[in-house]
Design an enzyme around this catalytic site. Structure first.
Site, PDB file in Angstrom:
ATOM      1  N   GLY A 261     138.993  -6.077  -4.142  1.00 17.82           N
ATOM      2  CA  GLY A 261     138.792  -4.683  -3.642  1.00 17.82           C
ATOM      3  C   GLY A 261     137.468  -4.077  -4.001  1.00 17.82           C
ATOM      4  O   GLY A 261     137.096  -2.900  -3.831  1.00 17.82           O
ATOM      5  N   GLU A 303     140.714 -11.662  -6.703  1.00 18.79           N
ATOM      6  CA  GLU A 303     140.525 -12.113  -5.343  1.00 18.79           C
ATOM      7  C   GLU A 303     139.627 -11.304  -4.462  1.00 18.79           C
ATOM      8  O   GLU A 303     140.204 -10.458  -3.799  1.00 18.79           O
ATOM      9  CB  GLU A 303     141.999 -11.531  -4.676  1.00 18.79           C
ATOM     10  CG  GLU A 303     143.218 -12.284  -5.504  1.00 18.79           C
ATOM     11  CD  GLU A 303     144.611 -11.720  -5.113  1.00 18.79           C
ATOM     12  OE1 GLU A 303     144.688 -10.739  -4.574  1.00 18.79           O
ATOM     13  OE2 GLU A 303     145.618 -12.253  -5.335  1.00 18.79           O
ATOM     14  N   PRO A 304     138.323 -11.415  -4.687  1.00 16.21           N
ATOM     15  CA  PRO A 304     137.534 -10.356  -4.003  1.00 16.21           C
ATOM     16  C   PRO A 304     137.214 -11.140  -2.502  1.00 16.21           C
ATOM     17  O   PRO A 304     137.369 -12.471  -2.464  1.00 16.21           O
ATOM     18  CB  PRO A 304     136.113 -10.758  -4.652  1.00 16.21           C
ATOM     19  CG  PRO A 304     136.165 -12.083  -5.481  1.00 16.21           C
ATOM     20  CD  PRO A 304     137.716 -12.451  -5.611  1.00 16.21           C
ATOM     21  N   ARG A 343     136.364  -2.102  12.982  1.00 14.53           N
ATOM     22  CA  ARG A 343     136.404  -1.180  11.656  1.00 14.53           C
ATOM     23  C   ARG A 343     136.148   0.359  11.860  1.00 14.53           C
ATOM     24  O   ARG A 343     136.826   1.157  11.588  1.00 14.53           O
ATOM     25  CB  ARG A 343     135.588  -1.720  10.455  1.00 14.53           C
ATOM     26  CG  ARG A 343     135.962  -3.062  10.081  1.00 14.53           C
ATOM     27  CD  ARG A 343     135.253  -3.535   8.982  1.00 14.53           C
ATOM     28  NE  ARG A 343     135.467  -2.608   7.600  1.00 14.53           N
ATOM     29  CZ  ARG A 343     134.497  -1.738   7.303  1.00 14.53           C
ATOM     30  NH1 ARG A 343     133.375  -1.517   8.008  1.00 14.53           N
ATOM     31  NH2 ARG A 343     134.689  -0.940   6.488  1.00 14.53           N
ATOM     32  N   CYS A 374     136.625  -0.691  26.789  1.00 20.47           N
ATOM     33  CA  CYS A 374     137.034   0.451  27.790  1.00 20.47           C
ATOM     34  C   CYS A 374     137.864   1.413  26.843  1.00 20.47           C
ATOM     35  O   CYS A 374     139.101   1.542  27.235  1.00 20.47           O
ATOM     36  CB  CYS A 374     137.897   0.001  28.975  1.00 20.47           C
ATOM     37  SG  CYS A 374     137.895   1.128  30.151  1.00 20.47           S
ATOM     38  N   GLU A 375     137.294   2.101  25.750  1.00 13.21           N
ATOM     39  CA  GLU A 375     138.013   3.211  24.817  1.00 13.21           C
ATOM     40  C   GLU A 375     136.930   4.001  24.682  1.00 13.21           C
ATOM     41  O   GLU A 375     135.978   3.604  24.185  1.00 13.21           O
ATOM     42  CB  GLU A 375     138.385   2.360  23.784  1.00 13.21           C
ATOM     43  CG  GLU A 375     139.579   1.409  23.788  1.00 13.21           C
ATOM     44  CD  GLU A 375     140.779   1.913  24.162  1.00 13.21           C
ATOM     45  OE1 GLU A 375     141.116   3.112  23.490  1.00 13.21           O
ATOM     46  OE2 GLU A 375     141.785   1.190  24.909  1.00 13.21           O
ATOM     47  N   TYR A 403     135.850  -8.520   7.624  1.00  8.75           N
ATOM     48  CA  TYR A 403     136.844  -7.835   8.461  1.00  8.75           C
ATOM     49  C   TYR A 403     136.289  -7.452   9.644  1.00  8.75           C
ATOM     50  O   TYR A 403     136.674  -6.252  10.269  1.00  8.75           O
ATOM     51  CB  TYR A 403     137.264  -6.315   7.693  1.00  8.75           C
ATOM     52  CG  TYR A 403     137.934  -6.866   6.330  1.00  8.75           C
ATOM     53  CD1 TYR A 403     139.169  -7.387   6.204  1.00  8.75           C
ATOM     54  CD2 TYR A 403     137.379  -6.724   5.058  1.00  8.75           C
ATOM     55  CE1 TYR A 403     139.816  -7.958   5.000  1.00  8.75           C
ATOM     56  CE2 TYR A 403     137.713  -7.014   3.878  1.00  8.75           C
ATOM     57  CZ  TYR A 403     139.075  -7.643   3.799  1.00  8.75           C
ATOM     58  OH  TYR A 403     139.964  -8.090   2.509  1.00  8.75           O
TER      59      TYR A 403
HETATM   60  C1  LIG Z   1     146.406  -8.864  -2.128  1.00 13.66           C
HETATM   61  C2  LIG Z   1     144.989  -8.389  -1.619  1.00 13.66           C
HETATM   62  N1  LIG Z   1     144.102  -9.381  -2.326  1.00 13.66           N
HETATM   63  C3  LIG Z   1     142.670  -9.164  -1.841  1.00 13.66           C
HETATM   64  C4  LIG Z   1     142.134  -8.697  -1.093  1.00 13.66           C
HETATM   65  C5  LIG Z   1     140.773  -8.515  -0.826  1.00 13.66           C
HETATM   66  O1  LIG Z   1     140.149  -7.251  -0.887  1.00 13.66           O
HETATM   67  P1  LIG Z   1     138.750  -7.087  -0.736  1.00 13.66           P
HETATM   68  O2  LIG Z   1     138.348  -7.704   0.871  1.00 13.66           O
HETATM   69  O3  LIG Z   1     138.395  -5.592  -0.619  1.00 13.66           O
HETATM   70  O4  LIG Z   1     137.951  -7.664  -1.904  1.00 13.66           O
HETATM   71  C6  LIG Z   1     143.163  -7.777  -0.293  1.00 13.66           C
HETATM   72  C7  LIG Z   1     142.607  -7.114   0.940  1.00 13.66           C
HETATM   73  O5  LIG Z   1     143.230  -6.459   1.626  1.00 13.66           O
HETATM   74  C8  LIG Z   1     144.496  -7.880  -0.558  1.00 13.66           C
HETATM   75  O6  LIG Z   1     145.485  -7.349   0.198  1.00 13.66           O
END
Ligand SMILES: Cc1ncc(COP(=O)(O)O)c(C=O)c1O
Length: 453
Positions: A261, A303-304, A343, A374-375, A403
């Site tokens: 996150g 978990e980046p 996004r 087309c939006e 994303y």
């Molecule tokens: C469970 C989980 N871990 C990690 C991430 C990665 O988040 P970010 O891409 O913001 O680092 C997400 C993103 O939605 C998530 O749902």
């Protein structure tokens, strides 16, 4: 290094890939000329700077190994962007992978990533995909809710080896740039709330399931996080809950994940989250919580996703036309938009842009970049100052690695763009452009006999 036309060049610099340069007045990445790539591969075109990805992985690795006394695993959250080449690159950089579906799991498998280093997440994962993950031997399944836990208990009941799981807790803390990417509230769809007893019930059921091994707790409170206090308090709540569960069942937490996150900067006036500060925050919070609640130091999993890959990516578009709007902002039409990057339409996400051939020319006008779809909502950038642009000009949009393509669609029958990895003058095609043949690959002709007249 001077980078594309923004007033504060130092701040703007962090938006572009690390190996960006300007040669003969034109934008280059990793010693590759973007205009030449666009001529060869067409537009829209996505490029990734290998150097930026390597640097981000090295920063996370160094910062966490330097600060955290225990074992640390860094898992790339592959929902940000995944294909076989990316999975292989992340694996070579020493990272594990987080996946959210049987499809992402299959990509990791085909990339040759050892599946013990893959973690499966998901709130609505169908039982067949959970079974697939167990069969393939994923390292962890992060359990989102009690029904999923019951499915897993059933699927593993007769297995010889136990499936390691973590429980995803909803710590009732939410942060993130937009409601759609805040995930930690008790009322969010994700995770087991603490207050209503769901989390405690999940521990009880997990410990009673013979085929499951509960190794730890997980939370991910949102994306584009800017509050280190929120991360700290999340860890505190997870550890407090772990201590309660130890008192209740004698269960000891051995693994902890505060998710991913960390924020990236999309605009020149924004600041990216600082990886060193993040590592210190997490380390101190775990240490303080373990001391406070008398717990042993757990293995740490982070978990980046976005912060690993967003800045590495640049999207290239061709300007296809203009529309002057009396009293408003003129439009520049481009050949991509919400099909390759949803996004802005989905989250009101903001971007900036530069002209590939004149990145340092001073802006002469402020325009809206209109996507081709087309939006009415398909406006890629609402308000960007550029030198005057005309049809045929190439537009580069930075911070496009996360994303974007992973959420892309074939809306309006527009094939999806190719993805190139650029590395010291070398071009690796990670994904070719989708073709019209690809678009109709799944289609079958109508077979209900000739229509009667
Ligand atoms: C469970 C989980 N871990 C990690 C991430 C990665 O988040 P970010 O891409 O913001 O680092 C997400 C993103 O939605 C998530 O749902």
């Amino acid at each position: 290094m001077n980078l594309p036309g923004e007033r504060n060049l130092m701040t703007a610099t962090q938006l572009w890939p690390i190996s960006t340069s300007i040669q003969d007045g034109r934008l280059q990445i990793a010693d590759c000329d973007l205009a030449a790539l666009a001529a060869q591969y067409g537009t829209p075109l996505y490029v990734l700077d290998a150097d930026t990805i390597r640097t981000m992985a090295a920063r996370y690795t160094a910062a966490l190994h330097h600060t955290y006394a225990g074992i640390v695993h860094i898992h790339y959250a592959s929902k940000a962007l995944l294909n076989i080449g990316i999975a292989q690159l992340m694996h070579r950089l020493g990272l594990g992978l987080d996946v959210v579906s049987g499809g992402e799991l299959a990509i990791a498998q085909r990339a040759g990533v050892p599946l013990a280093q893959v973690h499966l997440h998901g709130n609505g994962t169908p039982p067949a995909e959970l079974a697939q993950a167990i069969e393939l031997g994923v390292g962890r399944i992060i359990v989102d809710n009690l029904d999923q836990l019951a499915t897993l208990a059933w699927l593993t009941a007769r297995r010889v080896s136990r499936q390691a799981i973590m429980l995803r807790i909803a710590p009732d803390i939410a942060d993130g740039a937009h409601a759609h990417i805040r995930t930690g509230a008790a009322a969010a769809k994700f995770g087991l709330p603490l207050d209503d007893g769901s989390a405690a019930e999940a521990v009880r059921q997990a410990l009673a399931a013979p085929g499951l091994e509960l190794v730890g707790l997980h939370a991910h409170i949102g994306s584009q996080l800017r509050s280190y206090e929120a991360i700290q308090e999340t860890i505190n709540r997870l550890l407090r809950f772990a201590a309660e569960q130890r008192a209740a069942h004698g269960w000891t937490l051995s693994e902890l994940s505060p998710g991913g996150g960390l924020a990236v900067a999309y605009m020149p006036n924004e600041q990216a989250g600082d990886i060193d500060t993040y590592a210190v925050t997490v380390t101190n919070a775990v240490r303080a919580g373990c001391e406070r609640y008398g717990l042993p130091q757990p293995r740490l999993v982070i978990e980046p996703g976005r912060s690993m890959i967003a800045r590495a990516g640049v999207a290239l578009y061709t300007v296809t036309g203009r529309k002057a709007v009396p009293g408003g902002l003129d439009y520049l039409h481009i050949d991509g938009g919400m099909g390759d990057n949803s996004r802005p339409a989905m989250y009101n996400a903001q971007y900036t842009a530069a002209l590939v051939a004149r990145p340092l020319d001073p802006p002469t006008t402020t325009v809206q970049i209109a996507g081709r779809y087309c939006e009415s909502g398909d406006i890629l950038i609402r308000d960007v100052a550029l030198p005057g642009a005309a049809p045929g000009d190439l537009l580069a949009v930075p911070v496009a690695g996360a994303y974007t393509l992973s959420m892309s669609s074939t809306y309006n029958g527009v094939p999806r763009p190719p993805l190139l990895l650029l590395d010291s003058g070398h071009v690796h095609v990670l994904q070719r452009r989708e073709t019209v043949d690809d678009l109709v690959l799944r289609d079958l002709p109508l077979n209900m006999g000739a229509a009667s007249s």
